[in-house]
Design a protein around this motif. Structure first.
Motif, PDB file in Angstrom:
ATOM      1  N   CYS A  94       1.985 -13.003  -4.742  1.00  0.00           N
ATOM      2  CA  CYS A  94       2.309 -12.191  -5.923  1.00  0.00           C
ATOM      3  C   CYS A  94       3.418 -12.847  -6.745  1.00  0.00           C
ATOM      4  CB  CYS A  94       2.737 -10.790  -5.513  1.00  0.00           C
ATOM      5  SG  CYS A  94       3.146  -9.734  -6.929  1.00  0.00           S
ATOM      6  N   ALA A  98       5.420  -7.665  -6.890  1.00  0.00           N
ATOM      7  CA  ALA A  98       4.948  -6.295  -7.089  1.00  0.00           C
ATOM      8  C   ALA A  98       4.478  -5.660  -5.784  1.00  0.00           C
ATOM      9  CB  ALA A  98       3.810  -6.278  -8.108  1.00  0.00           C
ATOM     10  N   VAL A 109       1.636  -1.584  -3.387  1.00  0.00           N
ATOM     11  CA  VAL A 109       1.847  -2.209  -4.684  1.00  0.00           C
ATOM     12  C   VAL A 109       2.684  -1.293  -5.566  1.00  0.00           C
ATOM     13  CG1 VAL A 109       0.720  -3.093  -6.772  1.00  0.00           C
ATOM     14  CG2 VAL A 109      -0.352  -3.432  -4.536  1.00  0.00           C
ATOM     15  N   CYS A 114       3.037  -4.754 -11.316  1.00  0.00           N
ATOM     16  CA  CYS A 114       1.772  -5.472 -11.150  1.00  0.00           C
ATOM     17  C   CYS A 114       1.217  -5.874 -12.511  1.00  0.00           C
ATOM     18  CB  CYS A 114       0.762  -4.606 -10.404  1.00  0.00           C
ATOM     19  SG  CYS A 114      -0.856  -5.378 -10.169  1.00  0.00           S
TER      20      CYS A 114
END
Length: 209
Positions: A94, A98, A109, A114
């Motif tokens: 990532c 996130a 998440v 995100c």
């Protein structure tokens, strides 16, 4: 990064998805500035993003190159907590941190962080990560904002060299890399998770008082 590259980078959505063929948005911006990449390689920016780059570079606006993907609504990664084995591979993948979690514990998440980059999907050994559409009917910059782009870029910069990309690994001394084949690592993680599950199923039930 020269002045033109900085202006181009400021016009990109900063999803850091690598779909353009470069390690990050800044890398793509520099390639465009150096005329090594087309202005139509960023699916998250979509048609409006191409128009932005056309104005900055003076190049003609072109349709999005399908080789790099298609424009679509913004998505968010969702982890099926029942299947997550806590392998932490998605944490490395990532670009905006996130995803939160620790080894052998369920991950989740954080929606606000995100970017829908999809980089966590291929690294998950148990396929417990999926994408949910966040902006039905809206794509490109209609599904994104300058504030979200700035937020994503800041988080990516903080994430810095901890991001697990081939580019950064290549910059490390060979002795420090200790590379391990990705499929082997996934297999060992899955086998360990299955072994734990089998061991748990074979334990005798706890007698009731």
């Amino acid at each position: 990064m020269n002045g033109l590259a900085a202006r181009i980078n400021n016009a990109l959505p900063q999803t850091q998805c690598t779909r353009c063929g470069y390690p990050d948005c800044a890398g793509y911006a520099q390639a465009v500035a150096d005329e090594e990449a087309g202005i139509n390689q960023c699916p998250p920016g979509g048609a409006q993003g191409i128009e932005r780059l056309a104005l900055i570079t003076g190049r003609p606006a072109l349709p999005l190159n399908p080789e790099f993907g298609t424009e679509g609504p913004r998505a968010m990664a969702v982890i099926d907590e029942a299947w997550c084995i806590g392998c932490t591979l998605c944490l490395d993948a990532c670009p905006t941190d996130a995803i939160v979690g620790i080894n052998k514990r369920m991950h989740t998440v954080i929606e606000a962080h995100c970017t829908g980059c999809e980089l966590c999907i291929p690294v998950c050994p148990v396929d417990c990560i999926s994408l949910e559409v966040e902006t039905p009917g809206l794509s490109g910059w209609q599904a994104w904002s300058a504030e979200q782009a700035d937020h994503a870029r800041h988080r990516y910069e903080v994430h810095g060299k901890h991001r697990n990309t081939d580019t950064r690994l290549a910059e490390q001394p060979a002795a420090a890399q200790a590379p391990q084949d990705a499929s082997e690592r996934k297999r060992s993680i899955v086998e360990a998770a299955l072994a734990r599950a089998r061991a748990a199923s074979q334990r005798p039930p706890t007698p009731k008082p």
